[in-house]
Each structure stands twice: as structure tokens, then as C-alpha cells.
Write a protein that holds these residues in place. Structure first.
Motif, mmCIF file in Angstrom:
data_model
loop_
_atom_site.group_PDB
_atom_site.id
_atom_site.type_symbol
_atom_site.label_atom_id
_atom_site.label_comp_id
_atom_site.label_asym_id
_atom_site.label_seq_id
_atom_site.Cartn_x
_atom_site.Cartn_y
_atom_site.Cartn_z
ATOM 1 N N ALA A 96 -8.327 -6.006 10.146
ATOM 2 C CA ALA A 96 -6.897 -5.848 9.866
ATOM 3 C C ALA A 96 -6.144 -7.136 10.157
ATOM 4 O O ALA A 96 -5.243 -7.526 9.424
ATOM 5 C CB ALA A 96 -6.325 -4.700 10.691
ATOM 6 N N GLN A 97 -6.531 -7.781 11.267
ATOM 7 C CA GLN A 97 -5.864 -9.029 11.639
ATOM 8 C C GLN A 97 -6.160 -10.129 10.631
ATOM 9 O O GLN A 97 -5.341 -11.013 10.396
ATOM 10 C CB GLN A 97 -6.317 -9.471 13.035
ATOM 11 N N GLU A 98 -7.340 -10.071 10.009
ATOM 12 C CA GLU A 98 -7.748 -11.117 9.083
ATOM 13 C C GLU A 98 -7.251 -10.874 7.659
ATOM 14 O O GLU A 98 -7.446 -11.699 6.796
ATOM 15 C CB GLU A 98 -9.282 -11.219 9.084
ATOM 16 N N GLN A 99 -6.628 -9.720 7.398
ATOM 17 C CA GLN A 99 -6.141 -9.435 6.060
ATOM 18 C C GLN A 99 -5.115 -10.478 5.633
ATOM 19 O O GLN A 99 -4.187 -10.806 6.363
ATOM 20 C CB GLN A 99 -5.503 -8.049 5.990
ATOM 21 N N LYS A 100 -5.310 -10.997 4.449
ATOM 22 C CA LYS A 100 -4.391 -12.005 3.936
ATOM 23 C C LYS A 100 -3.064 -11.364 3.567
ATOM 24 O O LYS A 100 -3.017 -10.232 3.098
ATOM 25 C CB LYS A 100 -5.001 -12.686 2.715
ATOM 26 N N VAL A 101 -1.996 -12.114 3.790
ATOM 27 C CA VAL A 101 -0.658 -11.641 3.464
ATOM 28 C C VAL A 101 0.065 -12.718 2.659
ATOM 29 O O VAL A 101 0.093 -13.886 3.063
ATOM 30 C CB VAL A 101 0.164 -11.304 4.729
ATOM 31 N N VAL A 102 0.621 -12.331 1.523
ATOM 32 C CA VAL A 102 1.437 -13.231 0.717
ATOM 33 C C VAL A 102 2.885 -12.804 0.872
ATOM 34 O O VAL A 102 3.237 -11.655 0.618
ATOM 35 C CB VAL A 102 1.034 -13.170 -0.779
ATOM 36 N N ARG A 103 3.719 -13.720 1.331
ATOM 37 C CA ARG A 103 5.132 -13.418 1.593
ATOM 38 C C ARG A 103 5.977 -13.875 0.403
ATOM 39 O O ARG A 103 6.016 -15.055 0.095
ATOM 40 C CB ARG A 103 5.582 -14.112 2.874
ATOM 41 N N VAL A 104 6.615 -12.903 -0.240
ATOM 42 C CA VAL A 104 7.329 -13.172 -1.484
ATOM 43 C C VAL A 104 8.827 -12.924 -1.315
ATOM 44 O O VAL A 104 9.244 -11.867 -0.835
ATOM 45 C CB VAL A 104 6.794 -12.277 -2.618
ATOM 46 N N ALA A 105 9.614 -13.915 -1.726
ATOM 47 C CA ALA A 105 11.063 -13.735 -1.865
ATOM 48 C C ALA A 105 11.314 -13.430 -3.326
ATOM 49 O O ALA A 105 10.985 -14.240 -4.199
ATOM 50 C CB ALA A 105 11.805 -15.012 -1.452
ATOM 51 N N ALA A 106 11.852 -12.247 -3.628
ATOM 52 C CA ALA A 106 11.995 -11.811 -5.018
ATOM 53 C C ALA A 106 13.426 -11.425 -5.329
ATOM 54 O O ALA A 106 14.080 -10.725 -4.550
ATOM 55 C CB ALA A 106 11.061 -10.629 -5.301
ATOM 56 N N ALA A 107 13.907 -11.854 -6.469
ATOM 57 C CA ALA A 107 15.243 -11.481 -6.935
ATOM 58 C C ALA A 107 15.361 -9.967 -6.998
ATOM 59 O O ALA A 107 14.389 -9.256 -7.260
ATOM 60 C CB ALA A 107 15.498 -12.092 -8.308
ATOM 61 N N ALA A 108 16.561 -9.463 -6.764
ATOM 62 C CA ALA A 108 16.784 -8.021 -6.671
ATOM 63 C C ALA A 108 16.378 -7.279 -7.939
ATOM 64 O O ALA A 108 15.921 -6.138 -7.880
ATOM 65 C CB ALA A 108 18.260 -7.752 -6.357
ATOM 66 N N ASP A 109 16.526 -7.917 -9.097
ATOM 67 C CA ASP A 109 16.229 -7.226 -10.352
ATOM 68 C C ASP A 109 14.745 -6.931 -10.530
ATOM 69 O O ASP A 109 14.367 -6.052 -11.295
ATOM 70 C CB ASP A 109 16.735 -8.040 -11.539
ATOM 71 N N VAL A 110 13.892 -7.666 -9.830
ATOM 72 C CA VAL A 110 12.452 -7.503 -9.996
ATOM 73 C C VAL A 110 11.834 -6.650 -8.888
ATOM 74 O O VAL A 110 10.625 -6.498 -8.805
ATOM 75 C CB VAL A 110 11.773 -8.898 -10.092
ATOM 76 N N LYS A 111 12.687 -6.049 -8.061
ATOM 77 C CA LYS A 111 12.211 -5.291 -6.902
ATOM 78 C C LYS A 111 11.187 -4.216 -7.266
ATOM 79 O O LYS A 111 10.109 -4.145 -6.677
ATOM 80 C CB LYS A 111 13.400 -4.641 -6.182
ATOM 81 N N PHE A 112 11.513 -3.377 -8.234
ATOM 82 C CA PHE A 112 10.628 -2.251 -8.551
ATOM 83 C C PHE A 112 9.363 -2.714 -9.271
ATOM 84 O O PHE A 112 8.281 -2.179 -9.045
ATOM 85 C CB PHE A 112 11.383 -1.200 -9.362
ATOM 86 N N ALA A 113 9.484 -3.729 -10.117
ATOM 87 C CA ALA A 113 8.304 -4.295 -10.752
ATOM 88 C C ALA A 113 7.397 -4.932 -9.701
ATOM 89 O O ALA A 113 6.167 -4.799 -9.753
ATOM 90 C CB ALA A 113 8.712 -5.332 -11.795
ATOM 91 N N MET A 114 8.007 -5.604 -8.719
ATOM 92 C CA MET A 114 7.238 -6.263 -7.679
ATOM 93 C C MET A 114 6.482 -5.257 -6.814
ATOM 94 O O MET A 114 5.364 -5.527 -6.357
ATOM 95 C CB MET A 114 8.164 -7.126 -6.819
ATOM 96 N N GLU A 115 7.073 -4.095 -6.598
ATOM 97 C CA GLU A 115 6.374 -3.056 -5.835
ATOM 98 C C GLU A 115 5.080 -2.656 -6.533
ATOM 99 O O GLU A 115 4.034 -2.500 -5.894
ATOM 100 C CB GLU A 115 7.286 -1.830 -5.669
ATOM 101 N N GLN A 116 5.155 -2.507 -7.851
ATOM 102 C CA GLN A 116 3.969 -2.113 -8.613
ATOM 103 C C GLN A 116 2.963 -3.259 -8.690
ATOM 104 O O GLN A 116 1.750 -3.041 -8.567
ATOM 105 C CB GLN A 116 4.374 -1.663 -10.013
ATOM 106 N N LEU A 117 3.461 -4.469 -8.912
ATOM 107 C CA LEU A 117 2.584 -5.643 -8.958
ATOM 108 C C LEU A 117 1.837 -5.807 -7.628
ATOM 109 O O LEU A 117 0.628 -6.062 -7.601
ATOM 110 C CB LEU A 117 3.399 -6.900 -9.256
ATOM 111 N N SER A 118 2.569 -5.652 -6.524
ATOM 112 C CA SER A 118 1.973 -5.793 -5.198
ATOM 113 C C SER A 118 0.907 -4.737 -4.956
ATOM 114 O O SER A 118 -0.168 -5.021 -4.416
ATOM 115 C CB SER A 118 3.055 -5.687 -4.121
ATOM 116 N N LYS A 119 1.203 -3.527 -5.367
ATOM 117 C CA LYS A 119 0.266 -2.415 -5.176
ATOM 118 C C LYS A 119 -1.029 -2.653 -5.936
ATOM 119 O O LYS A 119 -2.138 -2.496 -5.383
ATOM 120 C CB LYS A 119 0.925 -1.117 -5.643
#
Length: 249
Positions: A12-35
């Protein structure tokens, strides 16, 4: 018996994490992309949504993001020119679309009235994103000007910090209509509302671009997410979420 638990903790500690700053309009698309990306790669994508202009300032101040998905092309270009972006990583991921949106119970038939709906006296407040911070706000103002009704409706305008907050103003009843991102108009909780899509020729293209940031802690993981967004699967998610795919994709 404790060894498996310790092993799981280490993984769990070694799991990679990508930190994304995303414009508000892409919030719901980003949730699906991330998943979907997480399923494929086992990498967690930690998304923070907000105003592109605010993120632009925060990144220059050292905000700890790996990727910036802007609602326009200018902010990533400026970050690249200022040396805050990893060279050669800027790409256009979507074309934004804007609509006039009213709640489902609105007595104004926006699909039939189009621009005239905003002149209706029952529409007392029109929510848009702050033009000084958000590309969708600038697009809304330019469309109103081209439609020739900006001066007539200027006093009705109320401004959200970003396009998501502008949409919330209409949802909450603080405004009777909004010029918002199509991606939000079709999102959960808003898809039942009434919409009229503003013709693309009424405003400059909303070219949405992303860039890997120079101070990323894991450039390889960030680039892997970029590749997924560019893939046919990623682009399909964006189209389903109310965006157009950039020409040439």
C-alpha cells in the motif's frame, strides 16, 4: 500470522500516486478516467478540481501537483514558457462546449428560445464562471457579446469562482439560468435539466490542454496517465462526458 499484513502495508505504501490539478469542468470525466486507469495500472490518481486560473497561480507558488489539466490552452503554455512544465509534455486533450442550462422545472423553454431565454423577465440571474479566472467565463462573455445581448443581460450576471460553482448557483436557485460547460450539464444531478447548446461559431474554441509539471515526483507515472487519456479508451470517456475530441486525434 503478522507477516502477510506487513506485506500488504508495504504494498500500500509503495502504490504510485499521480496528483492531478484539474479544471472544474473536467471533474466528472476525470473521476472516470482515474478509475479506469487505476484498474489498468494499479496507480492511484488523486484529483483536485478548481479554477484553471487559481491552479496557474498555485503551481507557480510550488503546489505539489504532477499534472495540470486546464480548461484552456493558455495557462499550460504560460507554465511551459515560465519553466514550470516538463518540456515536450503539453498536449490538447479536449474541446469544451458551452450551453445555457436551466432546471427541469423552469417555465422558460430554453431549447426553443435559445438566446431569447436569457432576456425573459423570469430569468433574473444568470450564472457564469468568473471571466478573470475561468476560460468558460470568458467564453460565456464572448458568446453573449457576439449574440448582441451582453449589455441587456450584464446586470443579471452572477459569477462563480469556477464553472462548477456557477452551475451550483443555478442548481441551488440563486440563479435561474447559467451558461455552463456541457460536461457539467450532462453530469450526475444535472442531466435532467433543460439545455440549449451554444453554437461553436459563437465563441472561440475552448481548447483544453494538459501538461506534466517540472517538479513531478514520478514523471513516468504521470506520462502513463497522459498516454491513457490520449488513448481511444480515454478519449471515449471524454466524449461521453460532454467534450469533443480535438481535431487530429
Amino acid at each position: 500470522m503478522l507477516l502477510p499484513a506487513v506485506s500488504m502495508d508495504l504494498r500500500a505504501q509503495e502504490q504510485k500516486v499521480v496528483r492531478v490539478a484539474a479544471a472544474a469542468d473536467v471533474k466528472f470525466a476525470m473521476e472516470q478516467l482515474s478509475k479506469e486507469f487505476g484498474k489498468k495500472k494499479g496507480t492511484k490518481v488523486d484529483v483536485t478540481s478548481g479554477s484553471s486560473g487559481t491552479f496557474f497561480a498555485q503551481i507557480q507558488g510550488g503546489a505539489p501537483f504532477d499534472l495540470f489539466f486546464s480548461a484552456d490552452l493558455d495557462y499550460p503554455k504560460k507554465l511551459e514558457a515560465l519553466g514550470f512544465a516538463a518540456p515536450g509534455t503539453l498536449f490538447e486533450y479536449a474541446l469544451g462546449r458551452i450551453v445555457i442550462w436551466t432546471p427541469a422545472n423552469s417555465e422558460v423553454t430554453v431549447a426553443r428560445e435559445g438566446w431569447n431565454a436569457l432576456l425573459d423577465p423570469r430569468i433574473q440571474k444568470i450564472a457564469i464562471a468568473n471571466p478573470s479566472l475561468a476560460p468558460y467565463g470568458r467564453a460565456a462573455v464572448s458568446a453573449l457579446q457576439k449574440a448582441g445581448i451582453y449589455e441587456q443581460v450584464k446586470a443579471k450576471l452572477v459569477y462563480g469562482e469556477n464553472i462548477s460553482q456557477a452551475a451550483q448557483f443555478v442548481q441551488s436557485g440563486n440563479a435561474q439560468a447559467g451558461i455552463i460547460a456541457h460536461s457539467l450539464a450532462v453530469s450526475p444531478g444535472m442531466e435532467a435539466g433543460k439545455i440549449w447548446e451554444i453554437p461553436a461559431e459563437m465563441h472561440l474554441p475552448i481548447e483544453q490542454a494538459a501538461v506534466v509539471l517540472k517538479n513531478t515526483k514520478d514523471k513516468a507515472a504521470a506520462l502513463a496517465f497522459v498516454d491513457f487519456v490520449k488513448s481511444s479508451a480515454g478519449q471515449a470517456i471524454l466524449e461521453k462526458s460532454g467534450f469533443s475530441v480535438p481535431l487530429g486525434k
